[in-house]
Motif scaffolding. Sequence first.
Motif, PDB file in Angstrom:
ATOM      1  N   LEU A 200       0.826  -1.197   0.000  1.00 11.07           N
ATOM      2  CA  LEU A 200       0.000   0.000   0.000  1.00 11.07           C
ATOM      3  C   LEU A 200       0.868   1.259   0.000  1.00 11.07           C
ATOM      4  CD1 LEU A 200      -2.689   1.467   0.189  1.00 11.07           C
ATOM      5  CD2 LEU A 200      -2.671   1.075   2.667  1.00 11.07           C
ATOM      6  N   SER A 201       1.899   1.274   0.803  1.00 14.29           N
ATOM      7  CA  SER A 201       2.775   2.448   0.882  1.00 14.29           C
ATOM      8  C   SER A 201       3.505   2.669  -0.438  1.00 14.29           C
ATOM      9  CB  SER A 201       3.788   2.268   2.016  1.00 14.29           C
ATOM     10  OG  SER A 201       3.146   2.085   3.257  1.00 14.29           O
ATOM     11  N   TYR A 202       3.996   1.588  -1.046  1.00 15.05           N
ATOM     12  CA  TYR A 202       4.677   1.720  -2.331  1.00 15.05           C
ATOM     13  C   TYR A 202       3.724   2.256  -3.404  1.00 15.05           C
ATOM     14  CZ  TYR A 202       8.394  -1.355  -0.445  1.00 15.05           C
ATOM     15  OH  TYR A 202       9.414  -1.908   0.293  1.00 15.05           O
ATOM     16  N   THR A 203       2.479   1.798  -3.392  1.00 18.02           N
ATOM     17  CA  THR A 203       1.508   2.245  -4.390  1.00 18.02           C
ATOM     18  C   THR A 203       1.265   3.750  -4.265  1.00 18.02           C
ATOM     19  OG1 THR A 203       0.390   0.105  -4.494  1.00 18.02           O
ATOM     20  CG2 THR A 203      -0.874   2.026  -5.191  1.00 18.02           C
ATOM     21  N   LEU A 204       1.072   4.226  -3.052  1.00 20.08           N
ATOM     22  CA  LEU A 204       0.839   5.644  -2.847  1.00 20.08           C
ATOM     23  C   LEU A 204       2.063   6.469  -3.236  1.00 20.08           C
ATOM     24  CD1 LEU A 204      -1.011   5.469   0.587  1.00 20.08           C
ATOM     25  CD2 LEU A 204      -2.031   6.013  -1.633  1.00 20.08           C
ATOM     26  N   ALA A 205       3.240   6.009  -2.850  1.00 23.54           N
ATOM     27  CA  ALA A 205       4.464   6.737  -3.189  1.00 23.54           C
ATOM     28  C   ALA A 205       4.722   6.713  -4.686  1.00 23.54           C
ATOM     29  CB  ALA A 205       5.646   6.142  -2.430  1.00 23.54           C
ATOM     30  N   ASP A 248      10.216   1.477   4.027  1.00 25.62           N
ATOM     31  CA  ASP A 248      10.287   0.266   4.842  1.00 25.62           C
ATOM     32  C   ASP A 248      10.504   0.609   6.317  1.00 25.62           C
ATOM     33  OD1 ASP A 248      10.175  -0.984   2.376  1.00 25.62           O
ATOM     34  OD2 ASP A 248      12.311  -1.432   2.310  1.00 25.62           O
ATOM     35  N   ARG A 249      11.395   1.549   6.565  1.00 26.53           N
ATOM     36  CA  ARG A 249      11.705   1.918   7.956  1.00 26.53           C
ATOM     37  C   ARG A 249      10.481   2.537   8.628  1.00 26.53           C
ATOM     38  NH1 ARG A 249      16.192   4.041   6.826  1.00 26.53           N
ATOM     39  NH2 ARG A 249      15.538   6.206   6.647  1.00 26.53           N
ATOM     40  N   TRP A 250       9.726   3.338   7.868  1.00 28.12           N
ATOM     41  CA  TRP A 250       8.514   3.949   8.414  1.00 28.12           C
ATOM     42  C   TRP A 250       7.456   2.901   8.732  1.00 28.12           C
ATOM     43  CZ3 TRP A 250       3.600   4.504   5.850  1.00 28.12           C
ATOM     44  CH2 TRP A 250       2.684   5.271   6.569  1.00 28.12           C
ATOM     45  N   VAL A 251       7.274   1.928   7.840  1.00 27.40           N
ATOM     46  CA  VAL A 251       6.285   0.870   8.077  1.00 27.40           C
ATOM     47  C   VAL A 251       6.640   0.073   9.325  1.00 27.40           C
ATOM     48  CG1 VAL A 251       5.424  -1.340   7.191  1.00 27.40           C
ATOM     49  CG2 VAL A 251       5.481   0.666   5.699  1.00 27.40           C
ATOM     50  N   LEU A 252       7.902  -0.296   9.470  1.00 26.49           N
ATOM     51  CA  LEU A 252       8.311  -1.042  10.656  1.00 26.49           C
ATOM     52  C   LEU A 252       8.114  -0.225  11.927  1.00 26.49           C
ATOM     53  CD1 LEU A 252       9.384  -3.070   8.602  1.00 26.49           C
ATOM     54  CD2 LEU A 252      11.488  -3.229   9.939  1.00 26.49           C
ATOM     55  N   ALA A 253       8.293   1.096  11.836  1.00 29.40           N
ATOM     56  CA  ALA A 253       8.078   1.950  13.005  1.00 29.40           C
ATOM     57  C   ALA A 253       6.599   1.981  13.399  1.00 29.40           C
ATOM     58  CB  ALA A 253       8.580   3.367  12.724  1.00 29.40           C
ATOM     59  N   LEU A 254       5.693   1.970  12.421  1.00 24.56           N
ATOM     60  CA  LEU A 254       4.263   1.926  12.721  1.00 24.56           C
ATOM     61  C   LEU A 254       3.929   0.702  13.574  1.00 24.56           C
ATOM     62  CD1 LEU A 254       2.416   2.892   9.399  1.00 24.56           C
ATOM     63  CD2 LEU A 254       2.582   4.254  11.486  1.00 24.56           C
ATOM     64  N   LEU A 255       4.516  -0.427  13.225  1.00 25.10           N
ATOM     65  CA  LEU A 255       4.238  -1.661  13.955  1.00 25.10           C
ATOM     66  C   LEU A 255       4.948  -1.672  15.309  1.00 25.10           C
ATOM     67  CD1 LEU A 255       4.549  -4.206  11.005  1.00 25.10           C
ATOM     68  CD2 LEU A 255       2.542  -2.935  11.787  1.00 25.10           C
ATOM     69  N   ARG A 256       6.179  -1.217  15.313  1.00 22.91           N
ATOM     70  CA  ARG A 256       6.953  -1.218  16.570  1.00 22.91           C
ATOM     71  C   ARG A 256       6.318  -0.315  17.619  1.00 22.91           C
ATOM     72  NH1 ARG A 256      11.417   1.117  14.798  1.00 22.91           N
ATOM     73  NH2 ARG A 256      10.741   3.151  15.581  1.00 22.91           N
ATOM     74  N   ASP A 257       5.782   0.828  17.174  1.00 23.51           N
ATOM     75  CA  ASP A 257       5.224   1.805  18.109  1.00 23.51           C
ATOM     76  C   ASP A 257       3.779   1.504  18.488  1.00 23.51           C
ATOM     77  OD1 ASP A 257       7.648   3.052  17.858  1.00 23.51           O
ATOM     78  OD2 ASP A 257       6.945   4.585  16.450  1.00 23.51           O
ATOM     79  N   GLY A 258       3.198   0.449  17.913  1.00 19.63           N
ATOM     80  CA  GLY A 258       1.850   0.058  18.281  1.00 19.63           C
ATOM     81  C   GLY A 258       0.747   0.881  17.636  1.00 19.63           C
ATOM     82  N   ALA A 259       1.081   1.633  16.573  1.00 20.53           N
ATOM     83  CA  ALA A 259       0.052   2.424  15.894  1.00 20.53           C
ATOM     84  C   ALA A 259      -1.000   1.526  15.251  1.00 20.53           C
ATOM     85  CB  ALA A 259       0.702   3.329  14.838  1.00 20.53           C
ATOM     86  N   LEU A 260      -0.563   0.366  14.800  1.00 20.73           N
ATOM     87  CA  LEU A 260      -1.470  -0.613  14.195  1.00 20.73           C
ATOM     88  C   LEU A 260      -1.388  -1.926  14.974  1.00 20.73           C
ATOM     89  CD1 LEU A 260      -0.662   0.099  10.435  1.00 20.73           C
ATOM     90  CD2 LEU A 260      -2.847   0.546  11.564  1.00 20.73           C
ATOM     91  N   THR A 261      -2.478  -2.668  14.967  1.00 15.84           N
ATOM     92  CA  THR A 261      -2.532  -3.959  15.653  1.00 15.84           C
ATOM     93  C   THR A 261      -2.987  -5.036  14.668  1.00 15.84           C
ATOM     94  OG1 THR A 261      -4.850  -3.693  16.319  1.00 15.84           O
ATOM     95  CG2 THR A 261      -3.157  -2.779  17.783  1.00 15.84           C
TER      96      THR A 261
END
Length: 328
Positions: A200-205, A248-261
Motif C-alpha cells: 500500500l505504501s509503495y503504491t501511494l508513493a 520500509d523503515r517507516w512501516v516497521l516503526a508503525l508496527l513497533r510503536d503500536g500504531a497498528l494492531t
Amino acid sequence: MENLYIDRKGTELDVEGQHLLIRVPGERPRSLPLVQLRFITVSASVQLSSRLLLALDSAGVTLVVINPRSSGNWLVCSGNRHGNSARRLRQYQWWNRENSCLQAARQLVAAKITGQYRSLLQHRRQRPNLRRPLSRALEQLRQRRQAVLQAQTLDALRGVEGAASAAYFGALTQLVAPVWNFRKRLRRPPPDPVNALLSLSYTLAHGEAVQALVSCGLDPALGFLHQFSYSRESLACDLMELLRADIDRWVLALLRDGALTPTQFHFPSADQCLLGKEGRAVFYSAYRNEVIKWRKRCRKLASQWAARLEQETSCPEELKDDAQTTDH
C-alpha cells in the motif's frame, strides 16, 4: 491541505467552479478549493463525475484510486501535464543509448543498495541484540554493492539487485515481532500485514513519483533499470527504488510503536492480507505527515533528472553522490 483521502463507501465527488464538492451519506456536504489540493486518494467505492476528472486534470491534481480488496489493483491519473516536448525527446534519445542506459541503471542500483545499507545500520544501532544477523546482511550488501560495478548487462544488474534485496529483506524479517508473521517480501497478493502495508505504501508513493516526473516534463513510462512495459510507468519505478528503504523503515516503526494492531487486518483468502477500514484510518493519518518528506525527495530527483537531460549527461548528480557514499 495537499492530500485528501476518501475512504467512505457511497461518497460522491463533484466540482463546482474551482471547488471540489464532497457528499458523504448522512453528513453535510463539504467544499474544498482545488488550488489547495495536489493528491486525492480514493480507497472505497465512490461516485466520480466526468467534469470532476477534467477539473482535476486542469488544476494539476493527481487522482490515485486503490481497490481496498485487491492490493494489486490501482490507478494513477496524473495532473500537471508539462508542455516541454523537447525535453521528452532528449529523454527518448538518452534512453535509446545503450551505454547511457546501463550506466544510469548501475547508479540507481548502487544508490538503492546504499539506502538499504544505511537503513540496516540504523536498525543495528537500535537493536544490538540482533547485531549478528544484521552485520551478516550488511556484509552481503557491501559485496553486492561492489558487484554493481562489474555488471555488464541489465539482466546481470537486476540479478545483483535481487540478491541485495533478498539479503536486506532477510534482515528485516528479524526486526518484526513474530505476531506479524513476516517471513519474506511477497506482493501479489501480500500474505501478511507487513507485506500489505509495504504494498500500500509503495503504491501511494508511486503516485507521488509519477506526478513529480510529469510535472518536470519527463515521460514516466521510459525507465532505465525498469525497461518499458505495457501500462507501466517504468521511470517512476526507477525513482521509487530510491525511496523504498525510507518507506520500509517507516512501516516497521508503525508496527513497533503500536500504531497498528493485528486485529486491524483481515484475510479475504488464505494467502491474502488487507488492511481493514479502522486500520486504514490510522494508516492514512500517519501517511499524510510522512509523505511530505517523500514528496520533496521525488520533486528534487525529478527536477535534477530533467536538468541533467538538458546537459545531456547520463545520470542525475544526486545518484552519483549517493552511489559513491557508503557508511560503515
